[in-house]
Design an enzyme around this catalytic site. Sequence first.
Site, PDB file in Angstrom:
ATOM      1  N   THR A  22      54.811  46.409  51.074  1.00 27.75           N
ATOM      2  CA  THR A  22      53.613  47.238  51.198  1.00 27.75           C
ATOM      3  C   THR A  22      52.384  46.383  50.918  1.00 27.75           C
ATOM      4  O   THR A  22      52.494  45.208  50.552  1.00 27.75           O
ATOM      5  CB  THR A  22      53.625  48.374  50.156  1.00 27.75           C
ATOM      6  N   MET A  23      51.237  46.980  51.046  1.00 35.94           N
ATOM      7  CA  MET A  23      50.024  46.345  50.539  1.00 35.94           C
ATOM      8  C   MET A  23      50.166  46.167  49.023  1.00 35.94           C
ATOM      9  O   MET A  23      50.892  46.912  48.365  1.00 35.94           O
ATOM     10  CB  MET A  23      48.787  47.228  50.812  1.00 35.94           C
ATOM     11  N   ASP A  24      49.501  45.148  48.492  1.00 37.61           N
ATOM     12  CA  ASP A  24      49.375  44.981  47.045  1.00 37.61           C
ATOM     13  C   ASP A  24      50.701  44.683  46.340  1.00 37.61           C
ATOM     14  O   ASP A  24      50.858  44.981  45.166  1.00 37.61           O
ATOM     15  CB  ASP A  24      48.739  46.242  46.445  1.00 37.61           C
ATOM     16  N   LYS A  37      52.213  39.527  48.352  1.00 32.31           N
ATOM     17  CA  LYS A  37      52.562  38.632  49.476  1.00 32.31           C
ATOM     18  C   LYS A  37      51.647  37.400  49.521  1.00 32.31           C
ATOM     19  O   LYS A  37      52.126  36.271  49.646  1.00 32.31           O
ATOM     20  CB  LYS A  37      52.461  39.392  50.815  1.00 32.31           C
ATOM     21  N   SER A  38      50.344  37.635  49.434  1.00 35.84           N
ATOM     22  CA  SER A  38      49.416  36.496  49.507  1.00 35.84           C
ATOM     23  C   SER A  38      49.574  35.599  48.289  1.00 35.84           C
ATOM     24  O   SER A  38      49.436  34.374  48.386  1.00 35.84           O
ATOM     25  CB  SER A  38      47.975  36.995  49.615  1.00 35.84           C
ATOM     26  N   ASP A  80      49.652  34.203  56.941  1.00 33.33           N
ATOM     27  CA  ASP A  80      49.444  35.442  56.167  1.00 33.33           C
ATOM     28  C   ASP A  80      48.859  36.522  57.074  1.00 33.33           C
ATOM     29  O   ASP A  80      48.346  36.218  58.155  1.00 33.33           O
ATOM     30  CB  ASP A  80      48.512  35.166  54.987  1.00 33.33           C
ATOM     31  N   GLU A  81      48.941  37.760  56.620  1.00 37.84           N
ATOM     32  CA  GLU A  81      48.485  38.919  57.405  1.00 37.84           C
ATOM     33  C   GLU A  81      49.162  38.909  58.780  1.00 37.84           C
ATOM     34  O   GLU A  81      48.538  39.215  59.807  1.00 37.84           O
ATOM     35  CB  GLU A  81      46.962  38.947  57.538  1.00 37.84           C
ATOM     36  N   GLN A 125      51.181  40.798  60.121  1.00 35.70           N
ATOM     37  CA  GLN A 125      51.312  42.068  60.847  1.00 35.70           C
ATOM     38  C   GLN A 125      50.309  42.163  61.983  1.00 35.70           C
ATOM     39  O   GLN A 125      50.534  42.874  62.964  1.00 35.70           O
ATOM     40  CB  GLN A 125      51.147  43.265  59.885  1.00 35.70           C
TER      41      GLN A 125
HETATM   42  N1  LIG Z   1      44.587  41.924  36.931  1.00 38.92           N
HETATM   43  C1  LIG Z   1      45.845  41.658  37.311  1.00 38.92           C
HETATM   44  N2  LIG Z   1      46.743  41.217  36.405  1.00 38.92           N
HETATM   45  C2  LIG Z   1      48.019  40.943  36.762  1.00 38.92           C
HETATM   46  N3  LIG Z   1      48.479  41.067  38.012  1.00 38.92           N
HETATM   47  C3  LIG Z   1      47.634  41.508  38.944  1.00 38.92           C
HETATM   48  C4  LIG Z   1      46.279  41.822  38.650  1.00 38.92           C
HETATM   49  N4  LIG Z   1      45.691  42.235  39.799  1.00 38.92           N
HETATM   50  C5  LIG Z   1      46.643  42.174  40.748  1.00 38.92           C
HETATM   51  N5  LIG Z   1      47.818  41.737  40.228  1.00 38.92           N
HETATM   52  C6  LIG Z   1      49.090  41.522  40.928  1.00 38.92           C
HETATM   53  O1  LIG Z   1      48.804  41.051  42.201  1.00 38.92           O
HETATM   54  C7  LIG Z   1      49.516  41.839  43.157  1.00 38.92           C
HETATM   55  C8  LIG Z   1      48.738  41.826  44.460  1.00 38.92           C
HETATM   56  O2  LIG Z   1      48.791  40.521  44.945  1.00 38.92           O
HETATM   57  P1  LIG Z   1      48.322  40.149  46.416  1.00 38.92           P
HETATM   58  O3  LIG Z   1      48.946  38.816  46.686  1.00 38.92           O
HETATM   59  O4  LIG Z   1      46.852  40.267  46.549  1.00 38.92           O
HETATM   60  O5  LIG Z   1      49.056  41.314  47.259  1.00 38.92           O
HETATM   61  P2  LIG Z   1      49.331  41.495  48.814  1.00 38.92           P
HETATM   62  O6  LIG Z   1      48.994  40.207  49.519  1.00 38.92           O
HETATM   63  O7  LIG Z   1      50.791  41.854  48.922  1.00 38.92           O
HETATM   64  O8  LIG Z   1      48.473  42.645  49.246  1.00 38.92           O
HETATM   65  C9  LIG Z   1      49.630  43.193  42.494  1.00 38.92           C
HETATM   66  O9  LIG Z   1      50.722  43.932  42.963  1.00 38.92           O
HETATM   67  C10 LIG Z   1      49.863  42.797  41.050  1.00 38.92           C
HETATM   68  O10 LIG Z   1      51.236  42.517  40.847  1.00 38.92           O
HETATM   69  C1  LIG Z   2      48.287  50.109  56.128  1.00 33.18           C
HETATM   70  C2  LIG Z   2      47.275  49.393  56.971  1.00 33.18           C
HETATM   71  C3  LIG Z   2      46.597  48.304  56.467  1.00 33.18           C
HETATM   72  N1  LIG Z   2      45.676  47.680  57.224  1.00 33.18           N
HETATM   73  C4  LIG Z   2      44.969  46.515  56.679  1.00 33.18           C
HETATM   74  C5  LIG Z   2      44.320  46.705  55.323  1.00 33.18           C
HETATM   75  C6  LIG Z   2      44.285  45.287  54.774  1.00 33.18           C
HETATM   76  O1  LIG Z   2      43.102  44.656  55.258  1.00 33.18           O
HETATM   77  C7  LIG Z   2      45.519  44.630  55.408  1.00 33.18           C
HETATM   78  C8  LIG Z   2      46.678  44.491  54.442  1.00 33.18           C
HETATM   79  O2  LIG Z   2      46.362  43.510  53.494  1.00 33.18           O
HETATM   80  P1  LIG Z   2      47.257  43.249  52.168  1.00 33.18           P
HETATM   81  O3  LIG Z   2      46.896  41.841  51.793  1.00 33.18           O
HETATM   82  O4  LIG Z   2      48.696  43.410  52.517  1.00 33.18           O
HETATM   83  O5  LIG Z   2      46.832  44.252  51.145  1.00 33.18           O
HETATM   84  O6  LIG Z   2      45.904  45.479  56.493  1.00 33.18           O
HETATM   85  C9  LIG Z   2      45.435  48.089  58.511  1.00 33.18           C
HETATM   86  O7  LIG Z   2      44.616  47.484  59.220  1.00 33.18           O
HETATM   87  N2  LIG Z   2      46.087  49.166  59.029  1.00 33.18           N
HETATM   88  C10 LIG Z   2      47.001  49.830  58.292  1.00 33.18           C
HETATM   89  O8  LIG Z   2      47.585  50.828  58.802  1.00 33.18           O
END
Ligand SMILES: Nc1ncnc2c1ncn2[C@@H]1O[C@H](COP(=O)(O)OP(=O)(O)O)[C@@H](O)[C@H]1O
Ligand SMILES: Cc1cn([C@H]2C[C@H](O)[C@@H](COP(=O)(O)O)O2)c(=O)[nH]c1=O
Length: 231
Positions: free
Chosen positions: A10-12, A15-16, A86-87, A89
Site C-alpha cells: 500500500t501507500m506508506d 517502499k521508497s 520507484d513509483e 505503478q
Molecule cells: N516519524 C517517523 N518515525 C518512524 N518511522 C516513520 C516516520 N514517518 C514515517 N515512518 C515510516 O516510514 C514509512 C513510509 O515510508 P515511505 O518509504 O515514504 O513509504 P512508501 O514509499 O511505501 O509510501 C511508514 O510506514 C513508517 O513505517
Molecule cells: C492510491 C492511489 C495513489 N496515487 C498516487 C498518490 C501518491 O502520489 C502515489 C503513491 O506514492 P507512495 O510513495 O506509495 O505513497 O500514487 C494515485 O495516483 N492514484 C491512486 O489511486
Amino acid sequence: MAELAFFSGTMDCGKSTLALQIQHNRSARGLQGLIFTRNDRAGEGRLSSRLGLVTEAVEADEDFDFHAHLVHYLTAGGRADYVIADEAQFLSPVQVDQLARVVDDLGIDVFAFGITTDFRTRLFPGSQRLIELADRVEVLQVEALCWCGARATHNARTVGGRMVVEGAQVVVGDVGRQGAVGYEVLCRRHHRRRLTAAAARAGTLSPDVLPVDGADIPAPAPANGSGPRGR
Ligand SMILES: Nc1ncnc2c1ncn2[C@@H]1O[C@H](COP(=O)(O)OP(=O)(O)O)[C@@H](O)[C@H]1O
Ligand SMILES: Cc1cn([C@H]2C[C@H](O)[C@@H](COP(=O)(O)O)O2)c(=O)[nH]c1=O
C-alpha cells in the site's frame, strides 16, 4: 543471474525507504546503480521517503525508454550494476517490458517499487505487468495499519475529507493530508464500507450507536465468578 524484483504494498508501507536502503547498501560496496522515478511527491527527478531521505533520480516520463536509455548509457562508457525504479505503478506495460529486457538482455538487476492497486482497488497497469513478468514479487514486511488495527491492504482517496471511488487513476498526493485530495490506507472491510478514520469517528459519536438506557446494561459479574456468564 540478474532478476526483476517487484516490491509492492500500500501507500506508506516503506517502499521508497527500502529503495534508498538498497541503493545505500550497494553503493557502499562499490556497485553503481541508476535510479528512476515518476511523479514523486518531492518533485521531478527525486526519490523521497517519508523518513526524510531523498536522492536524485532520472524522471521517467511516459515517453521514456528504459532499455534504450541503458544501452545508450553503457555504450557511452557508463557502468550500471543495478537499476531502481520507484513509483513503478505509474509506468506503462511497455515500459515494464523494457525493464525486463534490461534484466534479460543486459544482465542488470532491476528493483521496482510501487503500489499494487489504485483507490478503486484496481491494479495499476504498470503493477499488473510487473506481477506478470517479475522473477519475484515481495510484499513489504512493515505492514501499514488501518485505523481499526488490522493490516491495511487498500488505498483510499478522499476529496474534501470524504472517501471517493470515482475519478482519474493518477492524482499525486499523500496520506495524512486533509487538502482537496488525500489518501488513507484501510483494511478491505473498511475500504468496502468507505469507512475512513474520520467517518468512523463520526459514527462513534452518533447518539444511536451506544445504549442510552442504563437499565439495559447488564451488571458486571462478581469477582468470584458466581454470577451470570457468557454474555
Ligand atoms: N516519524 C517517523 N518515525 C518512524 N518511522 C516513520 C516516520 N514517518 C514515517 N515512518 C515510516 O516510514 C514509512 C513510509 O515510508 P515511505 O518509504 O515514504 O513509504 P512508501 O514509499 O511505501 O509510501 C511508514 O510506514 C513508517 O513505517
Ligand atoms: C492510491 C492511489 C495513489 N496515487 C498516487 C498518490 C501518491 O502520489 C502515489 C503513491 O506514492 P507512495 O510513495 O506509495 O505513497 O500514487 C494515485 O495516483 N492514484 C491512486 O489511486
